[in-house]
Scaffold this motif. Sequence first.
Motif, mmCIF file in Angstrom:
data_model
loop_
_atom_site.group_PDB
_atom_site.id
_atom_site.type_symbol
_atom_site.label_atom_id
_atom_site.label_comp_id
_atom_site.label_asym_id
_atom_site.label_seq_id
_atom_site.Cartn_x
_atom_site.Cartn_y
_atom_site.Cartn_z
ATOM 1 N N GLY A 1 55.035 26.379 -28.875
ATOM 2 C CA GLY A 1 55.897 25.272 -29.242
ATOM 3 C C GLY A 1 57.188 25.750 -29.891
ATOM 4 O O GLY A 1 57.167 26.480 -30.875
ATOM 5 N N LYS A 2 58.321 25.354 -29.331
ATOM 6 C CA LYS A 2 59.622 25.708 -29.890
ATOM 7 C C LYS A 2 60.188 24.530 -30.688
ATOM 8 O O LYS A 2 59.866 23.371 -30.419
ATOM 9 C CB LYS A 2 60.607 26.079 -28.771
ATOM 10 N N ALA B 1 49.011 16.774 -39.534
ATOM 11 C CA ALA B 1 50.239 17.567 -39.365
ATOM 12 C C ALA B 1 50.318 18.072 -37.930
ATOM 13 O O ALA B 1 50.119 19.265 -37.671
ATOM 14 C CB ALA B 1 50.268 18.720 -40.356
ATOM 15 N N PRO B 2 50.628 17.193 -36.995
ATOM 16 C CA PRO B 2 50.610 17.593 -35.581
ATOM 17 C C PRO B 2 51.824 18.387 -35.121
ATOM 18 O O PRO B 2 51.735 19.131 -34.146
ATOM 19 C CB PRO B 2 50.543 16.249 -34.847
ATOM 20 N N SER B 3 52.960 18.245 -35.817
ATOM 21 C CA SER B 3 54.200 18.808 -35.286
ATOM 22 C C SER B 3 54.447 20.218 -35.808
ATOM 23 O O SER B 3 55.333 20.478 -36.621
ATOM 24 C CB SER B 3 55.386 17.894 -35.625
ATOM 25 N N THR B 4 53.630 21.138 -35.323
ATOM 26 C CA THR B 4 53.783 22.560 -35.605
ATOM 27 C C THR B 4 53.744 23.320 -34.288
ATOM 28 O O THR B 4 53.336 22.775 -33.262
ATOM 29 C CB THR B 4 52.671 23.086 -36.542
ATOM 30 N N GLY B 5 54.134 24.593 -34.323
ATOM 31 C CA GLY B 5 54.233 25.364 -33.093
ATOM 32 C C GLY B 5 52.914 25.579 -32.391
ATOM 33 O O GLY B 5 52.842 25.548 -31.161
ATOM 34 N N THR B 6 51.850 25.814 -33.166
ATOM 35 C CA THR B 6 50.532 26.070 -32.578
ATOM 36 C C THR B 6 49.460 25.336 -33.369
ATOM 37 O O THR B 6 48.735 25.928 -34.176
ATOM 38 C CB THR B 6 50.218 27.583 -32.564
ATOM 39 N N PRO B 7 49.324 24.031 -33.187
ATOM 40 C CA PRO B 7 48.321 23.275 -33.929
ATOM 41 C C PRO B 7 46.910 23.674 -33.511
ATOM 42 O O PRO B 7 46.638 23.856 -32.324
ATOM 43 C CB PRO B 7 48.629 21.825 -33.564
ATOM 44 N N GLU B 8 46.044 23.842 -34.494
ATOM 45 C CA GLU B 8 44.658 24.250 -34.236
ATOM 46 C C GLU B 8 43.714 23.206 -34.828
ATOM 47 O O GLU B 8 43.888 22.788 -35.980
ATOM 48 C CB GLU B 8 44.366 25.598 -34.899
ATOM 49 N N PRO B 9 42.685 22.792 -34.095
ATOM 50 C CA PRO B 9 41.730 21.815 -34.647
ATOM 51 C C PRO B 9 40.941 22.408 -35.804
ATOM 52 O O PRO B 9 40.784 23.621 -35.914
ATOM 53 C CB PRO B 9 40.821 21.509 -33.449
ATOM 54 N N PHE C 1 57.411 30.440 -53.571
ATOM 55 C CA PHE C 1 56.601 29.917 -52.471
ATOM 56 C C PHE C 1 57.488 29.531 -51.299
ATOM 57 O O PHE C 1 58.689 29.313 -51.447
ATOM 58 C CB PHE C 1 55.713 28.749 -52.911
ATOM 59 N N ASP C 2 56.870 29.500 -50.127
ATOM 60 C CA ASP C 2 57.566 29.033 -48.937
ATOM 61 C C ASP C 2 56.676 28.115 -48.125
ATOM 62 O O ASP C 2 55.444 28.137 -48.260
ATOM 63 C CB ASP C 2 58.088 30.198 -48.085
ATOM 64 N N ILE C 3 57.320 27.287 -47.316
ATOM 65 C CA ILE C 3 56.650 26.419 -46.351
ATOM 66 C C ILE C 3 57.357 26.618 -45.013
ATOM 67 O O ILE C 3 58.594 26.594 -44.952
ATOM 68 C CB ILE C 3 56.706 24.940 -46.774
ATOM 69 N N VAL C 4 56.577 26.814 -43.953
ATOM 70 C CA VAL C 4 57.165 27.155 -42.655
ATOM 71 C C VAL C 4 56.471 26.411 -41.521
ATOM 72 O O VAL C 4 55.433 25.775 -41.713
ATOM 73 C CB VAL C 4 57.065 28.685 -42.395
ATOM 74 N N GLU C 5 57.077 26.534 -40.343
ATOM 75 C CA GLU C 5 56.515 26.081 -39.072
ATOM 76 C C GLU C 5 56.476 24.563 -38.897
ATOM 77 O O GLU C 5 55.602 24.031 -38.207
ATOM 78 C CB GLU C 5 55.110 26.671 -38.840
ATOM 79 N N LEU C 6 57.413 23.841 -39.503
ATOM 80 C CA LEU C 6 57.631 22.442 -39.143
ATOM 81 C C LEU C 6 58.448 22.428 -37.860
ATOM 82 O O LEU C 6 59.546 22.976 -37.818
ATOM 83 C CB LEU C 6 58.366 21.709 -40.265
ATOM 84 N N MET C 7 57.909 21.802 -36.829
ATOM 85 C CA MET C 7 58.540 21.847 -35.505
ATOM 86 C C MET C 7 59.107 20.491 -35.123
ATOM 87 O O MET C 7 58.507 19.447 -35.407
ATOM 88 C CB MET C 7 57.507 22.278 -34.458
ATOM 89 N N ASP C 8 60.254 20.505 -34.485
ATOM 90 C CA ASP C 8 60.826 19.274 -33.965
ATOM 91 C C ASP C 8 60.027 18.818 -32.753
ATOM 92 O O ASP C 8 59.617 19.625 -31.915
ATOM 93 C CB ASP C 8 62.290 19.504 -33.570
ATOM 94 N N SER C 9 59.788 17.520 -32.672
ATOM 95 C CA SER C 9 59.073 16.935 -31.537
ATOM 96 C C SER C 9 59.271 15.423 -31.592
ATOM 97 O O SER C 9 59.768 14.899 -32.593
ATOM 98 C CB SER C 9 57.572 17.268 -31.622
ATOM 99 N N PRO C 10 58.877 14.698 -30.544
ATOM 100 C CA PRO C 10 58.999 13.235 -30.592
ATOM 101 C C PRO C 10 58.184 12.599 -31.728
ATOM 102 O O PRO C 10 58.467 11.479 -32.140
ATOM 103 C CB PRO C 10 58.458 12.796 -29.223
ATOM 104 N N MET C 11 57.178 13.335 -32.246
ATOM 105 C CA MET C 11 56.342 12.818 -33.332
ATOM 106 C C MET C 11 56.500 13.670 -34.591
ATOM 107 O O MET C 11 55.532 13.914 -35.320
ATOM 108 C CB MET C 11 54.877 12.794 -32.889
ATOM 109 N N ALA C 12 57.706 14.109 -34.876
ATOM 110 C CA ALA C 12 57.922 15.040 -35.988
ATOM 111 C C ALA C 12 57.849 14.371 -37.358
ATOM 112 O O ALA C 12 57.519 15.020 -38.345
ATOM 113 C CB ALA C 12 59.271 15.735 -35.833
ATOM 114 N N LYS C 13 58.146 13.082 -37.440
ATOM 115 C CA LYS C 13 58.304 12.446 -38.750
ATOM 116 C C LYS C 13 57.069 12.542 -39.653
ATOM 117 O O LYS C 13 57.202 12.851 -40.842
ATOM 118 C CB LYS C 13 58.725 10.991 -38.588
#
Length: 287
Positions: A34-35, A219-227, A251-263
């Motif tokens: 996921g980009k 949190a569905p809008s990440t590059g590689t969501p895992e169940p 601290f850091d937070i990463v891998e929030l991905m843009d998508s139609p369901m990003a909000k």
Amino acid sequence: MCRTYAGIPDENATFENSKVMLVTVPYDGTSTWGKGADKGPELFLNASENMELYDIETDSEPFLQGVYLAGEVSENSSPEAMTEAVYQKTKELLKHDDKLFTLFGGEHSVSIGAIRAVGEKYEKLTVLQLDAHTDLRPEFHGSTSNHACAVFEANEKHKLVQVGIRSMDAEEKKYLPKGRVFFAHEIAKNKKWIDDVLDKVSGNVYITIDLDAFDPAIAPSTGTPEPGGLQWYPTLKLLRKVFKKCNVVAFDIVELMDSPMAKPTAFLAAKLYYKMLAYNMKYSRKK
């Protein structure tokens, strides 16, 4: 008028009046499925501007400690150049001992340079990683600054504690920090997993959170969501106890991905960051 974090008043957003520094790194140069993680910082900042700024749990307004937008690292010519740019930016900001360094990515490779700089400043560093993936490959696709290598260096130099892991390559098994990996399937069966994690976390702590640590249901809008991921309140309980027990230095937070369901994921990231500011405000040793 200059933009401020979460739209807070200018008086709470100046460098002089802030206890927190926030750097953004909109980088997505090595992700393999996921980009869109380069849009993550902007999504996060937009969501933050739509939060209520009173935190019910801690009966506080964390923005009052001051949050300074310390700039964007935009270097993207190569993964290695990005890592060096983040390292130099972090190193410069860490000269200010009275402020908490925070970073929002971007893919997880952006953490490498930040952890490197923090590790040079603070002895006996524990790196607490919340993540679906181990990210322990020495190199991937010809680079040691690939997102799949995000904590390899941290594991070599510091005490790494991994929480929420549920995906890895077989070659990474030999690099696992012995006794300090909390797999998601084991967490699901262990009612005292938070206490077990806390037993391994001590001293100066850098927290790195890949949003795919959370279950994709929240949190569905990440590059590689895992169940099978972490849930909201248990994760907050862990983080609250870490801030209370240890000296969280960054601290850091990463891998929030843009998508139609990003909000929904963007708002979760915004609330997560703000919760961590609340815990820092309540428990920080830098008051």
